[in-house]
Design a protein around this motif. Structure first.
Motif, PDB file in Angstrom:
ATOM      1  N   GLY A  48      10.625   8.950   3.472  1.00  0.00           N
ATOM      2  CA  GLY A  48      11.329   8.498   4.674  1.00  0.00           C
ATOM      3  C   GLY A  48      10.947   7.112   5.157  1.00  0.00           C
ATOM      4  N   THR A  49      10.172   6.372   4.345  1.00  0.00           N
ATOM      5  CA  THR A  49       9.733   5.036   4.776  1.00  0.00           C
ATOM      6  C   THR A  49      10.301   3.913   3.908  1.00  0.00           C
ATOM      7  OG1 THR A  49       7.712   5.112   3.415  1.00  0.00           O
ATOM      8  CG2 THR A  49       7.551   5.993   5.659  1.00  0.00           C
ATOM      9  N   ASP A  50      11.274   4.224   3.074  1.00  0.00           N
ATOM     10  CA  ASP A  50      11.825   3.213   2.161  1.00  0.00           C
ATOM     11  C   ASP A  50      12.404   2.007   2.899  1.00  0.00           C
ATOM     12  OD1 ASP A  50      11.098   4.762   0.046  1.00  0.00           O
ATOM     13  OD2 ASP A  50      13.095   5.577  -0.357  1.00  0.00           O
ATOM     14  N   HIS A  51      12.904   2.221   4.107  1.00  0.00           N
ATOM     15  CA  HIS A  51      13.514   1.121   4.870  1.00  0.00           C
ATOM     16  C   HIS A  51      12.483   0.138   5.425  1.00  0.00           C
ATOM     17  CE1 HIS A  51      12.259   4.010   7.893  1.00  0.00           C
ATOM     18  NE2 HIS A  51      12.461   3.113   8.847  1.00  0.00           N
ATOM     19  N   TRP A  52      11.199   0.450   5.282  1.00  0.00           N
ATOM     20  CA  TRP A  52      10.142  -0.415   5.832  1.00  0.00           C
ATOM     21  C   TRP A  52      10.106  -1.798   5.181  1.00  0.00           C
ATOM     22  CZ3 TRP A  52       4.981   2.644   6.977  1.00  0.00           C
ATOM     23  CH2 TRP A  52       5.246   3.600   7.978  1.00  0.00           C
ATOM     24  N   ILE A 112      -6.040   0.830   8.001  1.00  0.00           N
ATOM     25  CA  ILE A 112      -6.564   2.199   7.852  1.00  0.00           C
ATOM     26  C   ILE A 112      -5.409   3.190   7.755  1.00  0.00           C
ATOM     27  CG2 ILE A 112      -7.902   4.042   8.937  1.00  0.00           C
ATOM     28  CD1 ILE A 112      -9.527   1.799  10.356  1.00  0.00           C
ATOM     29  N   ALA A 113      -4.430   3.016   8.649  1.00  0.00           N
ATOM     30  CA  ALA A 113      -3.290   3.935   8.670  1.00  0.00           C
ATOM     31  C   ALA A 113      -2.483   3.873   7.371  1.00  0.00           C
ATOM     32  CB  ALA A 113      -2.392   3.624   9.861  1.00  0.00           C
ATOM     33  N   ALA A 114      -2.499   2.717   6.707  1.00  0.00           N
ATOM     34  CA  ALA A 114      -1.764   2.561   5.458  1.00  0.00           C
ATOM     35  C   ALA A 114      -2.484   3.199   4.273  1.00  0.00           C
ATOM     36  CB  ALA A 114      -1.501   1.086   5.172  1.00  0.00           C
ATOM     37  N   CYS A 115      -3.769   3.545   4.456  1.00  0.00           N
ATOM     38  CA  CYS A 115      -4.483   4.290   3.422  1.00  0.00           C
ATOM     39  C   CYS A 115      -3.947   5.724   3.409  1.00  0.00           C
ATOM     40  CB  CYS A 115      -5.987   4.316   3.715  1.00  0.00           C
ATOM     41  SG  CYS A 115      -6.822   2.719   3.569  1.00  0.00           S
ATOM     42  N   ASP A 116      -3.998   6.357   2.254  1.00  0.00           N
ATOM     43  CA  ASP A 116      -3.505   7.730   2.157  1.00  0.00           C
ATOM     44  C   ASP A 116      -4.522   8.730   2.703  1.00  0.00           C
ATOM     45  OD1 ASP A 116      -1.001   7.156   0.647  1.00  0.00           O
ATOM     46  OD2 ASP A 116      -2.459   6.332  -0.774  1.00  0.00           O
ATOM     47  N   MET A 165       0.827  -1.210   0.000  1.00  0.00           N
ATOM     48  CA  MET A 165       0.000   0.000   0.000  1.00  0.00           C
ATOM     49  C   MET A 165       0.859   1.257   0.000  1.00  0.00           C
ATOM     50  SD  MET A 165      -3.005  -1.235   2.644  1.00  0.00           S
ATOM     51  CE  MET A 165      -3.989   0.269   2.553  1.00  0.00           C
ATOM     52  N   ARG A 166       1.920   1.213   0.776  1.00  0.00           N
ATOM     53  CA  ARG A 166       2.844   2.350   0.878  1.00  0.00           C
ATOM     54  C   ARG A 166       3.543   2.635  -0.448  1.00  0.00           C
ATOM     55  NH1 ARG A 166       8.235   2.295   1.377  1.00  0.00           N
ATOM     56  NH2 ARG A 166       8.284   0.019   1.657  1.00  0.00           N
ATOM     57  N   SER A 167       3.998   1.591  -1.122  1.00  0.00           N
ATOM     58  CA  SER A 167       4.764   1.765  -2.355  1.00  0.00           C
ATOM     59  C   SER A 167       3.901   1.795  -3.614  1.00  0.00           C
ATOM     60  CB  SER A 167       5.813   0.649  -2.480  1.00  0.00           C
ATOM     61  OG  SER A 167       5.185  -0.620  -2.487  1.00  0.00           O
ATOM     62  N   VAL A 176       3.416   2.250  10.861  1.00  0.00           N
ATOM     63  CA  VAL A 176       2.457   2.937   9.994  1.00  0.00           C
ATOM     64  C   VAL A 176       1.432   3.725  10.814  1.00  0.00           C
ATOM     65  CG1 VAL A 176       0.738   1.061   9.695  1.00  0.00           C
ATOM     66  CG2 VAL A 176       1.123   2.705   7.856  1.00  0.00           C
ATOM     67  N   VAL A 177       1.069   3.210  11.989  1.00  0.00           N
ATOM     68  CA  VAL A 177       0.156   3.956  12.867  1.00  0.00           C
ATOM     69  C   VAL A 177       0.850   5.210  13.386  1.00  0.00           C
ATOM     70  CG1 VAL A 177      -1.187   3.891  15.013  1.00  0.00           C
ATOM     71  CG2 VAL A 177      -1.172   1.898  13.502  1.00  0.00           C
ATOM     72  N   LYS A 178       2.121   5.060  13.773  1.00  0.00           N
ATOM     73  CA  LYS A 178       2.894   6.214  14.257  1.00  0.00           C
ATOM     74  C   LYS A 178       3.082   7.241  13.145  1.00  0.00           C
ATOM     75  CE  LYS A 178       7.387   5.956  15.177  1.00  0.00           C
ATOM     76  NZ  LYS A 178       8.668   5.649  15.874  1.00  0.00           N
ATOM     77  N   HIS A 179       3.316   6.758  11.925  1.00  0.00           N
ATOM     78  CA  HIS A 179       3.467   7.636  10.759  1.00  0.00           C
ATOM     79  C   HIS A 179       2.214   8.491  10.567  1.00  0.00           C
ATOM     80  CE1 HIS A 179       4.771   8.801   6.688  1.00  0.00           C
ATOM     81  NE2 HIS A 179       3.540   8.537   6.289  1.00  0.00           N
ATOM     82  N   LYS A 180       1.062   7.902  10.863  1.00  0.00           N
ATOM     83  CA  LYS A 180      -0.210   8.587  10.631  1.00  0.00           C
ATOM     84  C   LYS A 180      -0.639   9.466  11.808  1.00  0.00           C
ATOM     85  CE  LYS A 180      -2.727   7.847   7.537  1.00  0.00           C
ATOM     86  NZ  LYS A 180      -3.088   8.463   6.253  1.00  0.00           N
ATOM     87  N   ILE A 181      -0.519   8.955  13.040  1.00  0.00           N
ATOM     88  CA  ILE A 181      -1.088   9.692  14.181  1.00  0.00           C
ATOM     89  C   ILE A 181      -0.073  10.064  15.260  1.00  0.00           C
ATOM     90  CG2 ILE A 181      -3.336   8.621  13.794  1.00  0.00           C
ATOM     91  CD1 ILE A 181      -2.888   6.923  16.289  1.00  0.00           C
ATOM     92  N   GLY A 182       1.212   9.787  15.014  1.00  0.00           N
ATOM     93  CA  GLY A 182       2.245  10.207  15.949  1.00  0.00           C
ATOM     94  C   GLY A 182       2.452   9.241  17.114  1.00  0.00           C
ATOM     95  N   VAL A 183       3.524   9.491  17.859  1.00  0.00           N
ATOM     96  CA  VAL A 183       3.889   8.626  18.979  1.00  0.00           C
ATOM     97  C   VAL A 183       2.819   8.636  20.068  1.00  0.00           C
ATOM     98  CG1 VAL A 183       5.577   8.226  20.813  1.00  0.00           C
ATOM     99  CG2 VAL A 183       6.355   8.888  18.549  1.00  0.00           C
TER     100      VAL A 183
END
Length: 255
Positions: free
Chosen positions: A222-226, A120-124, A97-99, A151-158
């Motif tokens: 910044g998520t290529d390493h995933w 859900i978090a992986a949706c744009d 989904m990310r790529s 992916v959850v942190k990417h979307k809604i933070g720590v």
């Protein structure tokens, strides 16, 4: 494609550059490994589809959006290799989904647990009904949401991730999810939700596809390493699920 009670269902239709992908499973739209793999492959195929500009991701029915990974398969894990394989399913889907070169819009009509929240978090961009509450229950069974945590942190933070992770028995309502950024908009009814989903995806699909792809890329900078990181996270979960604490917790849930 038809419905299989064991492996669930996956349907795709394409109309005016919008690919609607609908998944379903009798057990609250949960994901057995086979269905996770099918959806991952479908996202990868649509990423290369010339007649698709936008992907709409939805699930069957009007109650649960997604109950995460299959509970039956979780209980059946008996060694580290099986654990790694089980948890890597969501890792591969999130990475697909990310790529993906197309923007993915989520239509969230009901509750989501664990991997469903990661989906859900992986949706744009996600549009939701009031009934779309969320919960990360992993800690209550002795594991953690390690695969979906990035992916959850990417979307809604720590702070949002911590709130969900450390309170594994409590549902957070749709307005909490909107406030944190998991949902872009919340609607009172599913009818209102569907009306806006149609309008929103139609508008998006009318824009320059090259611009849409460029926007998509910038959203995931910044998520290529995933590709490797999420699989490492899957290994952590795959090890923890074999612990005595988790085995006993799963037995209690089963009963």
């Amino acid at each position: 494609m038809g419905t299989d009670r064991l492996n669930g269902s996956l349907y795709t239709s394409i109309d005016n550059k919008v690919a609607t992908v609908e998944f379903g499973h009798p057990a609250s739209n949960s994901f057995p490994g086979v269905l996770l793999e099918r959806l991952t492959n479908e996202i990868n195929l649509l990423s290369e589809h010339k007649d698709v500009s936008v992907i709409l991701l939805k699930s069957e029915g009007d109650k649960t959006f997604c109950a995460g990974a299959s509970f039956d398969e979780l209980i059946a894990i008996s060694n580290k290799e099986e654990g790694m394989l089980f948890f890597s399913g969501f890792a591969k889907l999130i990475n697909a989904m990310r790529s993906c070169s197309k923007l993915i819009i989520g239509r969230i009509q009901g509750k989501s647990v664990g991997g469903g929240v990661g989906l859900i978090a992986a949706c744009d961009y996600a549009l939701a009904a009031e009934s779309a509450s969320v919960k990360l229950s992993e800690l209550s069974i002795g594991i953690g949401p390690f695969v979906i945590a990035p992916v959850v942190k990417h979307k809604i933070g720590v702070s949002g991730l911590a709130e969900l992770t450390l309170d594994p028995t409590q549902w957070k309502n749709a307005y909490w999810a909107k406030e944190k950024g998991l949902f872009a908009r919340v609607f009172e009814t599913q009818k209102d939700l569907d009306k806006e989903v149609d309008i929103f995806t139609s508008h998006l699909a009318s824009y320059n596809p090259l611009a849409l792809t460029a926007v998509k890329k910038s959203l995931w900078e910044g998520t290529d390493h995933w590709d490797t990181f999420l699989l490492q996270q899957a290994e952590t979960s795959g090890t923890l699920v074999l612990s005595e604490f988790t085995k006993k917790a799963l037995e209690r849930f089963k009963k």
